[in-house]
Design a protein around this motif. Sequence first.
Motif, PDB file in Angstrom:
ATOM      1  N   SER A   1      21.939 101.155  72.743  1.00 59.23           N
ATOM      2  CA  SER A   1      21.574 102.302  73.575  1.00 59.23           C
ATOM      3  C   SER A   1      20.992 101.855  74.909  1.00 59.23           C
ATOM      4  O   SER A   1      20.523 100.718  75.060  1.00 59.23           O
ATOM      5  N   LEU A   2      21.006 102.760  75.858  1.00 55.30           N
ATOM      6  CA  LEU A   2      20.394 102.490  77.164  1.00 55.30           C
ATOM      7  C   LEU A   2      18.891 102.279  77.009  1.00 55.30           C
ATOM      8  O   LEU A   2      18.291 101.462  77.709  1.00 55.30           O
ATOM      9  N   GLU A   3      18.279 103.022  76.087  1.00 56.79           N
ATOM     10  CA  GLU A   3      16.835 102.882  75.865  1.00 56.79           C
ATOM     11  C   GLU A   3      16.512 101.470  75.381  1.00 56.79           C
ATOM     12  O   GLU A   3      15.557 100.840  75.855  1.00 56.79           O
ATOM     13  N   HIS A   4      17.324 100.952  74.462  1.00 58.93           N
ATOM     14  CA  HIS A   4      17.118  99.588  73.955  1.00 58.93           C
ATOM     15  C   HIS A   4      17.345  98.576  75.081  1.00 58.93           C
ATOM     16  O   HIS A   4      16.554  97.648  75.256  1.00 58.93           O
ATOM     17  N   LEU A   5      18.400  98.782  75.845  1.00 61.97           N
ATOM     18  CA  LEU A   5      18.721  97.868  76.944  1.00 61.97           C
ATOM     19  C   LEU A   5      17.597  97.827  77.973  1.00 61.97           C
ATOM     20  O   LEU A   5      17.277  96.768  78.543  1.00 61.97           O
ATOM     21  N   SER A   6      16.988  98.969  78.232  1.00 61.28           N
ATOM     22  CA  SER A   6      15.961  99.057  79.283  1.00 61.28           C
ATOM     23  C   SER A   6      14.663  98.344  78.911  1.00 61.28           C
ATOM     24  O   SER A   6      13.750  98.240  79.741  1.00 61.28           O
ATOM     25  N   ARG A   7      14.558  97.837  77.705  1.00 59.41           N
ATOM     26  CA  ARG A   7      13.358  97.092  77.320  1.00 59.41           C
ATOM     27  C   ARG A   7      13.338  95.701  77.977  1.00 59.41           C
ATOM     28  O   ARG A   7      12.313  95.021  77.968  1.00 59.41           O
ATOM     29  N   TYR A   8      14.472  95.294  78.514  1.00 54.71           N
ATOM     30  CA  TYR A   8      14.593  93.956  79.093  1.00 54.71           C
ATOM     31  C   TYR A   8      14.871  94.054  80.596  1.00 54.71           C
ATOM     32  O   TYR A   8      15.455  95.030  81.078  1.00 54.71           O
ATOM     33  N   PRO A   9      14.456  93.025  81.373  1.00 56.02           N
ATOM     34  CA  PRO A   9      14.828  92.981  82.796  1.00 56.02           C
ATOM     35  C   PRO A   9      16.347  92.842  82.933  1.00 56.02           C
ATOM     36  O   PRO A   9      17.013  92.298  82.045  1.00 56.02           O
ATOM     37  N   ILE A  10      16.881  93.346  84.034  1.00 57.61           N
ATOM     38  CA  ILE A  10      18.336  93.385  84.233  1.00 57.61           C
ATOM     39  C   ILE A  10      18.708  92.725  85.552  1.00 57.61           C
ATOM     40  O   ILE A  10      18.019  92.882  86.571  1.00 57.61           O
ATOM     41  N   VAL A  11      19.803  91.997  85.523  1.00 50.66           N
ATOM     42  CA  VAL A  11      20.399  91.398  86.725  1.00 50.66           C
ATOM     43  C   VAL A  11      21.808  91.974  86.847  1.00 50.66           C
ATOM     44  O   VAL A  11      22.598  91.889  85.906  1.00 50.66           O
TER      45      VAL A  11
ATOM     46  N   ASP B   1      14.603  98.126  84.727  1.00 52.44           N
ATOM     47  CA  ASP B   1      13.896  97.082  85.477  1.00 52.44           C
ATOM     48  C   ASP B   1      14.930  96.101  86.042  1.00 52.44           C
ATOM     49  O   ASP B   1      15.207  95.052  85.453  1.00 52.44           O
ATOM     50  N   ILE B   2      15.516  96.471  87.154  1.00 54.32           N
ATOM     51  CA  ILE B   2      16.529  95.618  87.789  1.00 54.32           C
ATOM     52  C   ILE B   2      15.801  94.609  88.677  1.00 54.32           C
ATOM     53  O   ILE B   2      15.278  94.955  89.738  1.00 54.32           O
ATOM     54  N   VAL B   3      15.779  93.370  88.241  1.00 55.01           N
ATOM     55  CA  VAL B   3      14.976  92.344  88.913  1.00 55.01           C
ATOM     56  C   VAL B   3      15.761  91.578  89.978  1.00 55.01           C
ATOM     57  O   VAL B   3      15.171  90.905  90.812  1.00 55.01           O
ATOM     58  N   LEU B   4      17.092  91.672  89.921  1.00 57.62           N
ATOM     59  CA  LEU B   4      17.908  90.951  90.909  1.00 57.62           C
ATOM     60  C   LEU B   4      19.245  91.649  91.058  1.00 57.62           C
ATOM     61  O   LEU B   4      19.855  92.068  90.071  1.00 57.62           O
TER      62      LEU B   4
END
Length: 320
Positions: free
Chosen positions: A190-200, A224-227
């Motif tokens: 799910s998107l909710e699960h994915l959003s627990r981690y930073p994203i590039v 949390d798009i970090v890059l």
Amino acid sequence: MNLQQFRFVRETIRRNFNLTEAARSLYTSQPGVSKAIIEFEDELGVRIFERHGKRLKGLTKPGQAVSVVIDRIMREVDNLKKVSDEFAQRDEGALVIACTHTQARYLLPRVIPAFRARFPKVHVSLAEGNPEHLAKLVLHEQADLAIATETLARTPGLVALPVYTWEHTLVVPPDHPLTELTSSAARNLSLEHLSRYPIVTYDRAFSGRCAIDAAFEQAGITPDIVLEAIDADVIKTYADIGLGIGIIAGMAFDPRRDKGLVGLPAGHLFGRHTTSVAIKRGVFLRDFVYVLMEMLAPELSRDVVAEAAAQPAPAVRDAA
């Protein structure tokens, strides 16, 4: 009036009314361009450009109509040259392909070798950029065709045809928690699960980024798009060092080549996307352009492309 005046007017418009830039691109002097434009306006009996002192600020209403006619005339002049080249030097010439890094890196290597084998005397150039820039290159006839996922189908003056569809893929190091998911769980991530981690992931102009943003927004989630980067190779590099989960176009992941990463399907999260090839409406195409398009997608035969290009341009509706 003459073709040189038409070229000067057209290039001045293309250079955002900067006479110095127009003169530089035409390999002539700024006073020469200015004089030719004034003489042309005097001959027509209307002002083409709005002026503030000696500076050009935009097109007058008559100038807008004149610009359309000049574009049409110059397009037909260019078509005459292409017709001549087609029959005098059928298998020679230059081909400029405007493309994103993803297409240059992952799609075209499957096509260019075969094209070069068939047309060894055709010089091929790749002009890389974001989709909006690529569309302008084709519209200004600085490229023969463009390949991208965004923008092309929505750009007036272009004929865009589908090449292939694709989905996003998540890439993570082998020790990432997501690799512990079962195949079924990964397909239902799910998107909710994915959003627990930073994203590039991609810059906003590239490879379906708008679909990624839209999916999270619709779910009411702020990721949390970090890059952000313009190509998949950079994204994979930073995913590999653990900066975040990489979200890339599916064709950019190859398990045999990307041995340090694990790929997880993300089509159920961000949907399917279409990469298109676009040509300028009304432009004469050399035979080798038709051949390249069919190499990109077998269904894009010469007849299919010619029929699509012959269709009237869709009407542009005014914004409400």
